[in-house]
Design a protein around this motif. Structure first.
Motif, mmCIF file in Angstrom:
data_model
loop_
_atom_site.group_PDB
_atom_site.id
_atom_site.type_symbol
_atom_site.label_atom_id
_atom_site.label_comp_id
_atom_site.label_asym_id
_atom_site.label_seq_id
_atom_site.Cartn_x
_atom_site.Cartn_y
_atom_site.Cartn_z
ATOM 1 N N SER A 17 6.140 11.950 -1.432
ATOM 2 C CA SER A 17 6.236 10.673 -2.137
ATOM 3 C C SER A 17 7.555 9.969 -1.816
ATOM 4 N N ILE A 28 0.650 9.614 -5.066
ATOM 5 C CA ILE A 28 0.801 11.002 -4.620
ATOM 6 C C ILE A 28 1.285 11.883 -5.764
ATOM 7 N N ALA A 85 1.059 4.049 -2.817
ATOM 8 C CA ALA A 85 0.745 5.417 -2.398
ATOM 9 C C ALA A 85 1.823 6.404 -2.840
ATOM 10 N N LEU A 109 0.832 -1.208 0.000
ATOM 11 C CA LEU A 109 0.000 0.000 0.000
ATOM 12 C C LEU A 109 0.865 1.256 0.000
#
Length: 377
Positions: A96, A82, A78, A74
């Protein structure tokens, strides 16, 4: 032997390969251990290991490791999302980077579990998932890591035998005895009396993006780990395709180097806090427990410390029982501490920041010992 018991899950299978190496048996009047080893301590440790096995402390909680893998995946997704959603300006770029760094370090802790065969009870499944996490998610060779890390666990902090201290004497001088010896021989590869200062700008930020980055490919190629190399290339293809679609070539290269540098800083401080401040010397051929405990130390337990260090805050328990799932370290720790007290072995446990500071203090002291010996003071 205790090392054999510690490293292998399937003792029956491995014993089949050992039969070809048997050259005979000891005569009844011959001692079964060297005089450097503590027979009573060995007996008590083996009783402790029997207790550990009987109480199921070597059995993994696969839900724990599954959730750990999910949170890594995850975070990995993510980090890209971002940049995709918020754009590539400075703030999303930095956020990020931080998210991907967390994902990479946590993946490093998980591959460590898999490399030690502590996630599944079948070695085959550990090896398969280890290859996926280490090669595809991180971009390094699983067999390269196993080769080096197994040597480290066999003889931790033993000069010429532990690859983790190969930085002595070319970059740092480590250990009181080795530092004095180096000074007496008038050897100087670096200004060791300043090593506690240049440590901050050398090993932590540069280990991953320079040395490890090259060494993992070198070993995988020279030892013909073709499967690992193929898996490793999938990491780079995925990374440069996904991030290259959002960033120009200079930005994506900068992004890659920075997150490797941040990952390296995190990893080095955590991995070295348990060993550099401890005794570093030539191999003394001690019994298994003494070999491990005298050169390792723990860091206090907390939810954050457990997560931040990948449970390497329980380094003593990990070295004594390398195949034990990390979620069980806290359960065996009181038993290990009691056994250490019984035999007069120091069981060190520190706060996290103290452990970090001890790295610097130890480097400073070692550098001063070298300088004194070099100048014959």
């Amino acid at each position: 032997q205790d090392a054999f018991m510690a490293f292998h899950l399937d003792k029956v299978l491995v014993s089949k390969y050992l039969k070809a190496l048997q050259i005979g048996e000891l005569a009844p009047d011959q001692p079964s251990l060297e005089p450097t080893k503590n027979e009573l301590l060995m007996k008590d440790f083996r009783e402790l290991r029997d207790t550990v096995e009987k109480t199921g402390l070597l059995e993994p909680n696969q839900l724990f490791f599954f959730l750990h893998l999910v949170h890594i995946l995850l975070l990995d997704f993510a980090a890209w999302l971002i940049l995709f959603y918020f754009g590539t300006s400075l703030v999303p770029f930095v956020v990020s980077l931080l998210v991907l760094t967390i994902s990479q370090v946590q993946a490093a802790w998980l591959q460590h579990d898999l490399g030690h065969l502590s996630v599944f009870r079948k070695a085959k499944w550990n090896h398969l998932l280890h290859q996926f996490v280490m090669c595809h998610l991180i971009g390094a060779s699983a067999k390269w890591w196993t080769l080096l890390h197994s040597q480290h666990h066999s003889k931790p902090n033993c000069f010429h035998k532990d690859p983790d201290i190969d930085m002595h004497p070319f970059l740092f001088t480590l250990g009181k005895k080795l530092s004095v010896e180096l000074g007496m021989k008038k050897k100087k590869y670096m200004p060791y009396n300043h090593q506690h200062k240049y440590f901050f700008i050398t090993l932590p930020p540069l280990l991953f993006p320079t040395y490890f980055h090259c060494h993992t490919f070198y070993v995988a190629y020279t030892k013909r780990y073709w499967g690992d190399l193929a898996w490793m290339m999938t990491f780079y293809i995925r990374f440069f395709y996904t991030y290259g679609s959002l960033l120009d070539i200079k930005s994506v290269l900068a992004y890659y180097f920075i997150f490797r540098m941040l990952e390296s800083i995190w990893f080095v401080w955590v991995s070295q806090m348990n060993h550099i401040p401890m005794e570093i010397d030539y191999d003394k051929n001690l019994d298994w427990m003494s070999t491990q405990v005298l050169v390792t130390c723990n860091v206090e337990q907390s939810l954050f410390n457990d997560w931040f260090t990948g449970h390497l805050n329980f380094q003593i328990e990990h070295h004594l029982f390398p195949t034990m799932p990390r979620h069980n370290y806290w359960k065996v720790a009181p038993l290990v501490k009691s056994l250490c007290a019984k035999h007069g072995i120091e069981y060190q446990c520190k706060p996290l920041l103290t452990a970090f500071a001890d790295i610097v203090h130890t480097l400073k002291d070692s550098g001063q010992l070298w300088l004194d010996a070099y100048l014959h003071r």
